[in-house]
Design an enzyme around this catalytic site. Structure first.
Site, mmCIF file in Angstrom:
data_model
loop_
_atom_site.group_PDB
_atom_site.id
_atom_site.type_symbol
_atom_site.label_atom_id
_atom_site.label_comp_id
_atom_site.label_asym_id
_atom_site.label_seq_id
_atom_site.Cartn_x
_atom_site.Cartn_y
_atom_site.Cartn_z
ATOM 1 N N ASN A 184 0.774 -1.229 0.004
ATOM 2 C CA ASN A 184 0.101 -0.016 -0.102
ATOM 3 C C ASN A 184 0.925 1.304 -0.034
ATOM 4 O O ASN A 184 1.558 1.725 1.045
ATOM 5 C CB ASN A 184 -0.977 -0.071 1.102
ATOM 6 C CG ASN A 184 -1.788 1.143 1.350
ATOM 7 O OD1 ASN A 184 -1.907 2.192 0.271
ATOM 8 N ND2 ASN A 184 -2.778 1.301 2.240
ATOM 9 N N ARG A 189 -2.755 -2.273 -3.260
ATOM 10 C CA ARG A 189 -3.859 -1.428 -3.037
ATOM 11 C C ARG A 189 -4.009 -0.419 -3.900
ATOM 12 O O ARG A 189 -3.130 0.652 -3.809
ATOM 13 C CB ARG A 189 -3.963 -1.188 -1.624
ATOM 14 C CG ARG A 189 -5.414 -0.430 -1.378
ATOM 15 C CD ARG A 189 -5.322 0.609 -0.038
ATOM 16 N NE ARG A 189 -6.497 1.069 0.135
ATOM 17 C CZ ARG A 189 -6.522 2.313 0.885
ATOM 18 N NH1 ARG A 189 -5.297 2.823 1.555
ATOM 19 N NH2 ARG A 189 -7.748 3.038 0.993
ATOM 20 N N HIS A 209 -13.015 2.370 0.402
ATOM 21 C CA HIS A 209 -13.012 1.242 1.450
ATOM 22 C C HIS A 209 -13.761 0.058 0.910
ATOM 23 O O HIS A 209 -13.981 -0.815 1.932
ATOM 24 C CB HIS A 209 -13.546 1.833 2.836
ATOM 25 C CG HIS A 209 -12.928 2.987 3.483
ATOM 26 N ND1 HIS A 209 -13.389 3.935 3.942
ATOM 27 C CD2 HIS A 209 -11.545 3.160 3.288
ATOM 28 C CE1 HIS A 209 -12.530 4.884 4.309
ATOM 29 N NE2 HIS A 209 -11.494 4.653 4.015
ATOM 30 N N GLY A 258 -12.510 4.765 10.857
ATOM 31 C CA GLY A 258 -11.156 4.807 11.153
ATOM 32 C C GLY A 258 -10.764 6.395 11.085
ATOM 33 O O GLY A 258 -11.611 7.267 11.348
ATOM 34 N N ARG A 270 -11.220 14.956 7.436
ATOM 35 C CA ARG A 270 -12.443 15.066 6.400
ATOM 36 C C ARG A 270 -13.633 15.745 7.029
ATOM 37 O O ARG A 270 -13.909 15.320 7.739
ATOM 38 C CB ARG A 270 -12.333 14.109 5.295
ATOM 39 C CG ARG A 270 -11.073 13.713 4.786
ATOM 40 C CD ARG A 270 -11.356 12.698 3.894
ATOM 41 N NE ARG A 270 -10.019 12.035 3.615
ATOM 42 C CZ ARG A 270 -9.918 10.664 3.408
ATOM 43 N NH1 ARG A 270 -11.213 9.741 3.396
ATOM 44 N NH2 ARG A 270 -8.841 10.124 3.084
ATOM 45 N N GLY A 315 -10.437 0.846 13.052
ATOM 46 C CA GLY A 315 -9.807 1.193 14.303
ATOM 47 C C GLY A 315 -10.718 1.896 15.341
ATOM 48 O O GLY A 315 -10.702 1.242 16.311
#
Length: 392
Positions: free
Chosen positions: A21, A87, A175, A205, A236, A325
């Protein structure tokens, strides 16, 4: 900085897949055996190309990775890697499934950078370096792929159709690898076929997204053309009035790039409270910080908004799933999101919700009309398995 966290064990039954990633200044990696789920090693190299860093570029980062793995007992020069899975955030309208990377695929991923300027260029750089370094098949697994199934009424923005066609404007969602993995894992947890379940999945997360999944197929999601739309996130804003851009341009004199930076990197929980780590937010909340309280309440309000909307889209839900998370670890947030939803069949058992565990688990009372579950996501294993399936 490198954090390898190697987990070596005895001989494996099948060759592993290297999952990469690549970010603009970081490289996350795992060596995974798809069939068993064994993580043989993993870590992150940071500050790539930054001033003062001894890692000049992604090619140097890959060399650092292989050196560090060798020191921890995983020698990628002798381990028969099956493939490398990458990814890639944005597949645009072109890629709805994982794909073996050749020059044409790589060029198309590069062209899609206009849709994901913070992500796709870094992925291209990482892929180029990895193809030079590892002479095995390379596979791109796209964050947007799971949401290519959205029906037209969910994926279409009400903008002039010719403009949308010309510039590939639609809801793509992100996601997706996590939402697909978690929705299937939730069905396994309940011992029910995924095809008979209506699920709302909350991936929470630093980046956050919600999805409505019917029978294992995504029918709606909160992120849109870019990962900015939808839920309140670490930095965001999520949903704002589209007129905010013009208003800030006129009244605050901000350029489009400044507004984009403001909404992507300086808003969300950070903009409301001054911190973007949800654990720190909860500490401040416990200390009575009023700004933390408002930030927490705004996050919860937006989550409830999407849960209710997707209940309507699906015509009822069987499972509400928390993952990633924050979703997996925040007892307080899960309690707040489900509070007051008993009339919709959604409730949690206080003791079950408060129990710490890394395992998938049900946190709703026995016999509840809607099962509320916590299901850890595992995007790396998902990428490894999709990569292995594609290359045989």
């Amino acid at each position: 900085m490198t954090d390898t966290n190697a987990q070596t064990s005895g001989p494996t039954a099948a060759p592993p897949v290297l999952v990469l990633n690549a970010g603009s200044s970081s490289l996350k990696f795992q060596v995974v055996v798809p069939e068993t789920g064994e993580k043989r090693a993993g870590g992150t190299i940071e500050r790539i190309g930054e001033s003062g860093s001894d890692v000049a570029d992604h090619a140097a980062a890959l060399k650092r990775m292989t050196d560090d793995l060798r020191a921890d007992g995983v020698d990628l020069d002798s381990v028969p890697l099956r493939a490398v899975g990458h990814r890639v955030v944005h597949g645009g309208p072109d890629f709805s499934e994982p794909v073996v990377i050749d020059d044409a695929v790589l060029e198309r991923v590069r062209e899609l950078s206009a849709l994901a300027p913070l992500h796709n260029p870094a992925a291209v750089t990482g892929i180029e370096a990895a193809r030079e370094h590892f002479d095995v098949p390379h596979v791109a697994v796209f964050d947007t792929a799971f949401f290519s199934s959205l029906p037209p009424e969910a994926s279409t923005y009400a903008v002039p159709r010719d403009l949308a066609r010309k510039h590939a404007i639609r809801r793509y969602g992100f996601h997706g690898t996590s939402h697909q993995w978690v929705s299937r894992a939730a069905a396994d947890l309940l011992g029910r076929p995924v095809g008979e379940l209506r699920q709302v999945v909350l991936h929470l997360g630093n980046g956050c997204s919600a999805s409505a999944v019917r029978g294992g197929v995504a029918v709606d999601t909160s992120m849109g053309l870019t990962p900015l739309q939808g839920l309140v996130m670490g930095t965001r804003s999520g949903d704002v009035d589209p007129g905010l851009h013009a208003y800030l341009g006129r009244e605050a004199g901000l350029s489009l790039d400044e507004i984009d930076t403001l909404l992507n990197k300086k808003s969300g929980v950070l903009g409301l409270s001054g911190v973007n780590d949800f654990r720190e937010l909860e500490k401040r909340l416990a200390d009575g910080d009023t700004e933390a309280r408002l930030a927490f309440d705004v996050v919860v309000h937006r989550l409830k908004h999407y849960v209710g909307a997707y209940l309507a889209v699906l015509g009822g839900i069987d499972v509400l799933v928390f993952t990633a998370g924050i979703g997996e670890n925040s007892i307080a947030l899960r309690a707040a999101v489900t509070e007051g939803l008993e009339g919709l069949g959604i409730a949690i058992d206080r003791a079950r919700n408060g129990a710490r565990s890394r395992q998938a688990r049900v946190i709703s009372p026995d016999g509840s009309p809607v099962v509320v579950a916590v299901v850890p996501t595992n995007e790396e294993l998902a990428i490894a398995r999709q990569t292995a399936e594609l290359v045989g």
